[in-house]
Design an enzyme around this catalytic site. Structure first.
Site, mmCIF file in Angstrom:
data_model
loop_
_atom_site.group_PDB
_atom_site.id
_atom_site.type_symbol
_atom_site.label_atom_id
_atom_site.label_comp_id
_atom_site.label_asym_id
_atom_site.label_seq_id
_atom_site.Cartn_x
_atom_site.Cartn_y
_atom_site.Cartn_z
ATOM 1 N N GLY A 1 32.780 43.394 40.191
ATOM 2 C CA GLY A 1 32.197 44.159 39.088
ATOM 3 C C GLY A 1 30.826 43.591 38.787
ATOM 4 N N THR A 2 29.864 44.456 38.487
ATOM 5 C CA THR A 2 28.501 43.931 38.279
ATOM 6 C C THR A 2 27.879 44.340 36.953
ATOM 7 O OG1 THR A 2 27.401 45.828 39.326
ATOM 8 C CG2 THR A 2 28.063 44.010 40.792
ATOM 9 N N TYR B 1 23.914 50.717 35.086
ATOM 10 C CA TYR B 1 23.889 49.248 34.959
ATOM 11 C C TYR B 1 22.486 48.660 35.158
ATOM 12 C CZ TYR B 1 28.980 49.805 35.676
ATOM 13 O OH TYR B 1 30.304 50.204 35.584
ATOM 14 N N HIS C 1 30.724 59.114 36.153
ATOM 15 C CA HIS C 1 30.993 57.933 35.306
ATOM 16 C C HIS C 1 31.813 58.264 34.058
ATOM 17 C CE1 HIS C 1 29.072 53.729 34.532
ATOM 18 N NE2 HIS C 1 30.285 53.778 34.031
ATOM 19 N N SER D 1 32.486 38.331 38.051
ATOM 20 C CA SER D 1 32.209 36.927 37.800
ATOM 21 C C SER D 1 30.862 36.564 38.406
ATOM 22 C CB SER D 1 33.292 36.011 38.357
ATOM 23 O OG SER D 1 32.953 34.675 37.986
ATOM 24 N N SER E 1 38.343 41.851 30.084
ATOM 25 C CA SER E 1 36.947 41.762 29.615
ATOM 26 C C SER E 1 36.846 40.988 28.294
ATOM 27 C CB SER E 1 36.364 43.181 29.452
ATOM 28 O OG SER E 1 34.966 43.135 29.397
ATOM 29 N N LYS F 1 27.724 55.326 40.520
ATOM 30 C CA LYS F 1 28.248 56.351 39.590
ATOM 31 C C LYS F 1 27.128 57.214 39.022
ATOM 32 C CE LYS F 1 31.591 52.821 38.241
ATOM 33 N NZ LYS F 1 30.861 51.556 38.135
ATOM 34 N N SER G 1 35.642 58.689 36.905
ATOM 35 C CA SER G 1 35.824 57.485 36.092
ATOM 36 C C SER G 1 35.948 57.901 34.631
ATOM 37 C CB SER G 1 34.634 56.546 36.285
ATOM 38 O OG SER G 1 34.804 55.379 35.520
ATOM 39 N N ASN G 2 36.870 57.273 33.935
ATOM 40 C CA ASN G 2 37.085 57.509 32.493
ATOM 41 C C ASN G 2 37.577 58.922 32.172
ATOM 42 O OD1 ASN G 2 36.224 54.869 31.413
ATOM 43 N ND2 ASN G 2 34.219 55.454 32.232
ATOM 44 N N ASP H 1 30.856 47.022 43.000
ATOM 45 C CA ASP H 1 30.885 48.147 42.069
ATOM 46 C C ASP H 1 29.616 48.138 41.219
ATOM 47 O OD1 ASP H 1 32.527 50.312 40.634
ATOM 48 O OD2 ASP H 1 31.804 49.039 38.992
ATOM 49 N N GLY I 1 40.221 59.511 53.883
ATOM 50 C CA GLY I 1 40.400 58.934 55.219
ATOM 51 C C GLY I 1 39.811 57.535 55.337
ATOM 52 N N ARG J 1 34.870 31.004 40.559
ATOM 53 C CA ARG J 1 35.778 32.009 39.979
ATOM 54 C C ARG J 1 35.830 33.257 40.864
ATOM 55 N NH1 ARG J 1 33.783 29.535 35.310
ATOM 56 N NH2 ARG J 1 32.151 31.031 34.824
HETATM 57 N N1 LIG Z 1 33.595 52.730 34.939
HETATM 58 C C1 LIG Z 1 33.334 52.190 33.765
HETATM 59 O O1 LIG Z 1 33.080 52.885 32.764
HETATM 60 C C2 LIG Z 1 33.362 50.703 33.609
HETATM 61 C C3 LIG Z 1 33.397 50.127 32.327
HETATM 62 C C4 LIG Z 1 33.458 48.748 32.232
HETATM 63 C C5 LIG Z 1 33.463 47.963 33.372
HETATM 64 N N2 LIG Z 1 33.400 48.537 34.616
HETATM 65 C C6 LIG Z 1 33.366 47.712 35.857
HETATM 66 O O2 LIG Z 1 34.382 46.713 35.792
HETATM 67 C C7 LIG Z 1 33.793 45.434 36.014
HETATM 68 C C8 LIG Z 1 34.589 44.341 35.349
HETATM 69 O O3 LIG Z 1 34.686 44.530 33.957
HETATM 70 P P1 LIG Z 1 34.223 43.434 32.879
HETATM 71 O O4 LIG Z 1 33.134 42.621 33.452
HETATM 72 O O5 LIG Z 1 33.951 44.123 31.607
HETATM 73 O O6 LIG Z 1 35.545 42.588 32.622
HETATM 74 P P2 LIG Z 1 36.498 41.596 33.463
HETATM 75 O O7 LIG Z 1 36.175 41.628 34.891
HETATM 76 O O8 LIG Z 1 37.865 41.885 33.005
HETATM 77 O O9 LIG Z 1 36.125 40.187 32.845
HETATM 78 C C9 LIG Z 1 34.913 39.563 33.123
HETATM 79 C C10 LIG Z 1 34.877 38.253 32.329
HETATM 80 O O10 LIG Z 1 35.872 37.350 32.843
HETATM 81 C C11 LIG Z 1 35.254 36.140 33.255
HETATM 82 N N3 LIG Z 1 35.960 35.704 34.461
HETATM 83 C C12 LIG Z 1 35.872 36.240 35.705
HETATM 84 N N4 LIG Z 1 36.669 35.580 36.553
HETATM 85 C C13 LIG Z 1 37.290 34.616 35.840
HETATM 86 C C14 LIG Z 1 38.235 33.606 36.169
HETATM 87 N N5 LIG Z 1 38.684 33.474 37.408
HETATM 88 N N6 LIG Z 1 38.654 32.780 35.171
HETATM 89 C C15 LIG Z 1 38.177 32.910 33.919
HETATM 90 N N7 LIG Z 1 37.284 33.847 33.541
HETATM 91 C C16 LIG Z 1 36.836 34.694 34.501
HETATM 92 C C17 LIG Z 1 33.801 36.468 33.515
HETATM 93 O O11 LIG Z 1 32.986 35.346 33.274
HETATM 94 P P3 LIG Z 1 32.129 34.627 34.451
HETATM 95 O O12 LIG Z 1 31.191 35.638 34.995
HETATM 96 O O13 LIG Z 1 31.446 33.512 33.745
HETATM 97 O O14 LIG Z 1 33.123 34.138 35.473
HETATM 98 C C18 LIG Z 1 33.553 37.561 32.460
HETATM 99 O O15 LIG Z 1 33.258 36.984 31.222
HETATM 100 C C19 LIG Z 1 32.379 45.616 35.470
HETATM 101 O O16 LIG Z 1 31.502 44.605 35.902
HETATM 102 C C20 LIG Z 1 32.030 46.981 36.020
HETATM 103 O O17 LIG Z 1 31.643 46.899 37.377
HETATM 104 C C21 LIG Z 1 33.369 49.888 34.748
#
Ligand SMILES: NC(=O)c1ccc[n+]([C@@H]2O[C@H](COP(=O)([O-])OP(=O)(O)OC[C@H]3O[C@@H](n4cnc5c(N)ncnc54)[C@H](OP(=O)(O)O)[C@@H]3O)[C@@H](O)[C@H]2O)c1
Length: 344
Positions: free
Chosen positions: A39-40, A69, A130, A286, A232, A97, A179-180, A64, A30, A291
């Protein structure tokens, strides 16, 4: 006057481009979930406070995070300041998570309460399991510490879910999800649930679009959140199995750059738009304020069906996966609850 206004609204609505994704999606619980979140997981500790403040000031409503983390306390400090400045809790959507080492019924409330304490909140908007596999209590996330040690613990997903439902009933989580988890693992939880999972957070980007899983979730009214939605690229080289690690960063691909030029957007906006346009949530990370602004500004253009197809063609199946967790936990591929064996 009223009729004129209604007529004007109708004309305005009719002139809006069809098929635009909303900037909120409705969960089966709801509640609404904002289509873009921050993403953090990989924000460096020294960047974290600024990154969160910038994101809130840039209009992000959805953050998130996860116990795993190790950043919830720092996020909590920023949120406290945000609320003191007049920010309203109900305008934010915070996801946390349950860690893999908390995957047993008697641990759920303990971990959720710890996250709430660290975040300084009375409730989270979304609480996710998670991973479908479980680790023994006390096992650290660091790969060095787990090599060669028996670290896994079998998880009773249905008993665990019952405890997740209790957190909703107790008011600690507004909505709950997974998740996953793979399709058959979700199906099992779904069939036995009193409160159905309303959200699935999995890796999704142009190299790993997971179309079949998305179809399944759509059918079951489960909103899908795409993690690592930009692919990523910084994690790819050190996390992925050797097979796919040579794939170039999605934002550098000529096809994505060409589309960026065509739509006068950035490559990241093309990739994220491609995902939100199919009614998914994205949580790009980011640390950079400019960005961050690009990543949330996705709702004033629409990719044509032909351009969607061009991005769809980048699908690499399992070779596109970055987060297979195998580098973290030795022997995980032999665990019967390892999720990534039956998906294509
Ligand atoms: N549930 C799970 O098991 C799980 C697993 C992995 C991730 N996650 C979540 O997903 C989030 C995102 O995943 P991720 O951080 O691995 O990968 P992502 O968001 O696909 O990529 C992040 C990368 O892209 C760069 N970036 C961001 N915006 C950009 C833009 N506009 N232009 C160019 N580059 C850019 C960032 O650098 P800068 O910071 O320098 O911009 C960073 O190096 C995580 O932070 C987490 O919260 C969850």
């Amino acid at each position: 006057m009223n009729t004129v206004f209604r007529l004007f609204s109708l004309v305005l609505l009719a002139s809006l481009p069809k098929g635009y994704a909303m900037d909120n999606l409705k969960l089966s619980s709801g509640y609404n979930i904002p289509s873009v979140g921050l993403g953090t997981s990989s924000i460096k500790p020294y960047d974290l406070e600024n990154a969160i403040i910038n994101a809130l000031e840039n209009g992000y409503k959805h953050i998130d995070t996860a116990f795993t983390y190790h950043n919830e306390e720092a996020i909590g400090k920023v949120l406290k300041k945000w609320f003191a400045k007049g920010g309203a809790r109900e305008n934010l959507f915070i996801t946390s998570k349950l860690p893999s080492q908390g995957n047993r019924p008697e641990s759920v409330e303990k971990y959720l309460k710890q996250s709430l304490k660290d975040l300084g909140l009375d409730y989270v908007d979304m609480y996710l399991i998670h991973t479908p596999f479980g680790l023994k209590e006390g096992v650290n996330n660091s790969p060095k510490e787990v090599n060669g040690i028996e670290i896994f613990e079998n998880v009773n997903h249905n008993a665990l879910w019952k405890e997740m439902e209790k957190q909703v009933k107790n008011g600690y989580a507004k909505s709950i999800g997974l998740s996953n988890f793979n399709q058959s693992q979700i199906d099992n939880v779904y069939k036995n649930a009193e409160i159905k999972p309303s959200n699935l957070q999995v890796e999704i980007h142009a190299y790993l679009p997971q179309k079949q899983l998305r179809q399944f979730c759509k059918k079951h009214n489960i909103v899908v959140t795409a993690y690592a939605p930009l692919g990523s690229h910084n994690s790819r080289t050190y996390l992925h199995k050797s097979t796919g690690k040579d794939l170039p960063a999605l934002i550098d691909l000529p096809i994505i750059k060409d589309l960026a030029q065509k739509y006068k957007k950035s490559p990241s906006q093309i990739l994220l738009r491609h995902t939100v346009q199919d009614d998914l949530v994205v949580i790009p990370k980011s640390s950079n304020s400019d960005r961050q602004k690009l990543n949330i500004d996705l709702f004033d253009f629409k990719l044509t069906a032909e351009d969607v197809k061009k991005i769809d063609n980048l699908d690499k199946g399992e070779k596109g996966r970055v987060f297979d967790f195998l580098k973290f936990y030795k022997g995980l591929e032999n665990n019967p609850q390892y999720p990534f064996v039956e998906q294509s």
